[in-house]
Design an enzyme around this catalytic site. Structure first.
Site, PDB file in Angstrom:
ATOM      1  N   CYS A  62       0.825  -1.215   0.000  1.00 43.14           N
ATOM      2  CA  CYS A  62       0.000   0.000   0.000  1.00 43.14           C
ATOM      3  C   CYS A  62       0.856   1.260   0.000  1.00 43.14           C
ATOM      4  O   CYS A  62       0.539   2.247  -0.675  1.00 43.14           O
ATOM      5  CB  CYS A  62      -0.981   0.002   1.164  1.00 43.14           C
ATOM      6  SG  CYS A  62      -0.227  -0.212   2.796  1.00 43.14           S
ATOM      7  N   HIS A 177      -2.628   0.970   6.916  1.00 44.44           N
ATOM      8  CA  HIS A 177      -2.798   1.163   5.478  1.00 44.44           C
ATOM      9  C   HIS A 177      -2.321   2.550   5.080  1.00 44.44           C
ATOM     10  O   HIS A 177      -2.322   3.480   5.892  1.00 44.44           O
ATOM     11  CB  HIS A 177      -4.278   0.989   5.110  1.00 44.44           C
ATOM     12  CG  HIS A 177      -4.534   0.873   3.642  1.00 44.44           C
ATOM     13  ND1 HIS A 177      -3.929  -0.067   2.849  1.00 44.44           N
ATOM     14  CD2 HIS A 177      -5.335   1.595   2.810  1.00 44.44           C
ATOM     15  CE1 HIS A 177      -4.357   0.056   1.598  1.00 44.44           C
ATOM     16  NE2 HIS A 177      -5.192   1.073   1.547  1.00 44.44           N
ATOM     17  N   ASP A 195      -8.241   5.044  -2.195  1.00 44.08           N
ATOM     18  CA  ASP A 195      -7.683   3.791  -1.685  1.00 44.08           C
ATOM     19  C   ASP A 195      -6.931   3.037  -2.771  1.00 44.08           C
ATOM     20  O   ASP A 195      -7.478   2.769  -3.852  1.00 44.08           O
ATOM     21  CB  ASP A 195      -8.815   2.918  -1.120  1.00 44.08           C
ATOM     22  CG  ASP A 195      -8.311   1.879  -0.134  1.00 44.08           C
ATOM     23  OD1 ASP A 195      -7.280   1.242  -0.406  1.00 44.08           O
ATOM     24  OD2 ASP A 195      -8.950   1.717   0.918  1.00 44.08           O
TER      25      ASP A 195
END
Length: 432
Positions: A62, A177, A195
């Site tokens: 991520c 994240h 995201d």
């Protein structure tokens, strides 16, 4: 005829439903928020980031997915080939501070994320929420006000925010994240999260206060809260299409550089007592590099297979190279590469330069200046290596200051929060 063995059942997933705390970007409510933010002028970062949106390549990539999107969005030239004749950032290029195999296993901390940003020509200002001794948010109103001010600045086109947060706080599955922030609806006080785990969740809006609270949970890898990083292009870095391609890269990570930096410091301090000449000092340092490291601290890029030998050939004709026995070495190119690394180690921006014994310093400076002036492309390689070493050093100093339980940090310090550090701080990491 025997029947084939049944397939082993495997549990797989195709996306997750967004929790009620999140407003889907493509929903009617999300579109209404977008329209309001657009009218406010708070979506400049979205229009910078949206054309470069990516999906992270691995469950723990991520941070890399976030950074590669931001690097390409800000137009940073990687100075290396992606494929064919094209220079473009890919997640597999972001291995300056940690080996990619390690990142795939455990992700990155915030300090490592900032380290990567610095390595690749960005300015990184890290913000982490302050915590009280009980681990709760301290001076929350002040922290929220700073967050909103940074949202206002970036959403109107100056820099980009990378958010490091706990998914649990949002009611999502998973935990640590990273994702970029694409904009801010000031009227509704909602922030747009783009995201990078797009296989799991779409982009969504969340309240600014919830985004701030999602930074508070402690990252188990560091013992620190998460936070956010304001990123922008560093003013002195090359970015034009005509910028020369980088032919070498530093192969050290933050821990090996911390160890090498320490041993080199001790070696230079000891050598001051022996008053060496420049040639003696150069060969002492080259021997130290060869004996203490399992591999060379600098290596040629695969894309430079034709051009790097020309640079090294030119370097071999300088007075600097003549101080070394490179010609009699089993691998002359390796010695010349280490000599290039040595120039970065002792560049004006390096703290090690101040430790060079006075007798050798003036002569060494003259030899270095002559080589940099004569060898085309050498200055760029030295500057690139010095920048990478500087980023690794900042990462280590930040971990040391904050007592993180990872990398090169010293153990035994208490947890503390930071606001607005201009060097990497703690936080972040994890899987999608």
């Amino acid at each position: 005829m025997a029947s084939a063995a049944p397939l082993v059942p495997q549990r797989t997933f195709f996306k997750r439903p967004l929790p009620t705390s999140c407003t889907a970007f493509a929903s009617p409510e999300g579109k209404a928020l977008f329209a309001k933010a657009l009218a406010e002028g708070n979506l400049e970062s979205y229009f910078t980031l949206a054309p470069q949106m990516v999906t992270q390549n691995e469950p723990a990539f991520c941070a890399l997915g976030t950074l590669v999107q931001i690097l390409n969005a800000l137009g940073v030239d990687p100075q290396r080939r992606w494929k064919s004749g094209w220079r473009w950032y890919d997640q597999d290029m972001l291995d300056c501070c940690r080996p990619l195999s390690d990142v795939a296993a455990v992700g990155l901390t915030m300090s490592e994320f900032a380290c990567l940003s610095l390595c690749n020509g960005l300015r990184a200002v890290v913000h982490t929420p302050l915590l009280d001794p009980a681990g709760r948010a301290a001076r929350r109103d002040e922290g929220l006000a700073q967050f909103r001010e940074d949202l206002r600045t970036t959403s109107r086109g100056k820099g980009v925010i990378a958010l490091s947060y706990s998914r649990k706080t949002l009611g999502q599955t998973g935990d640590g994240h990273f994702s970029p922030i694409g904009g801010w609806c000031e009227e509704e006080d909602m922030v747009l999260v783009l995201d990078v785990a797009r296989f799991k969740y779409p982009s969504y809006w969340i309240p600014v206060s919830l985004a701030y609270d999602a930074m508070l949970p402690i990252d188990k890898a560091t013992g620190q809260p998460r936070g956010y990083v304001v990123l922008d292009v560093a003013g002195n870095e090359p970015g034009s299409l005509d910028a020369p391609l980088s032919q070498t890269t530093v192969t050290l990570n933050k821990s090996t550089w911390a160890s090498l930096n320490g041993s080199l410091s001790r070696l230079l301090l000891q050598s001051a007592k022996d008053t060496p000449t420049a040639a003696e000092l150069i060969n002492t340092l080259l021997s130290h590099l060869a004996l203490t490291l399992p591999t060379s601290p600098i290596a040629g890029r695969a894309s430079a297979a034709e051009s790097l030998p020309l640079l090294l050939d030119s370097l071999s004709t300088t007075r600097l190279a003549s101080t070394t026995p490179f010609a009699s070495s089993p691998d002359p190119s390796a010695v010349l590469l280490n000599l290039t690394f040595l120039l970065a180690l002792l560049s004006p921006r390096s703290a090690l330069t101040a430790l060079v014994p006075p007798l050798a310093a003036e002569e060494l400076s003259a030899l270095a200046d002559e080589a940099l002036a004569r060898v085309e492309g050498l200055r760029e390689e030295v500057d690139n290596a010095a920048r990478q070493l500087g980023a690794l050093g900042e990462c280590c100093r930040s971990e040391e200051d904050n007592g993180a339980a990872c990398g090169c940090a010293r153990p035994g310090k208490g947890v503390k929060g930071l606001e607005g550090d201009a060097v990497p701080a703690r936080g972040g990491g994890g899987k999608a």
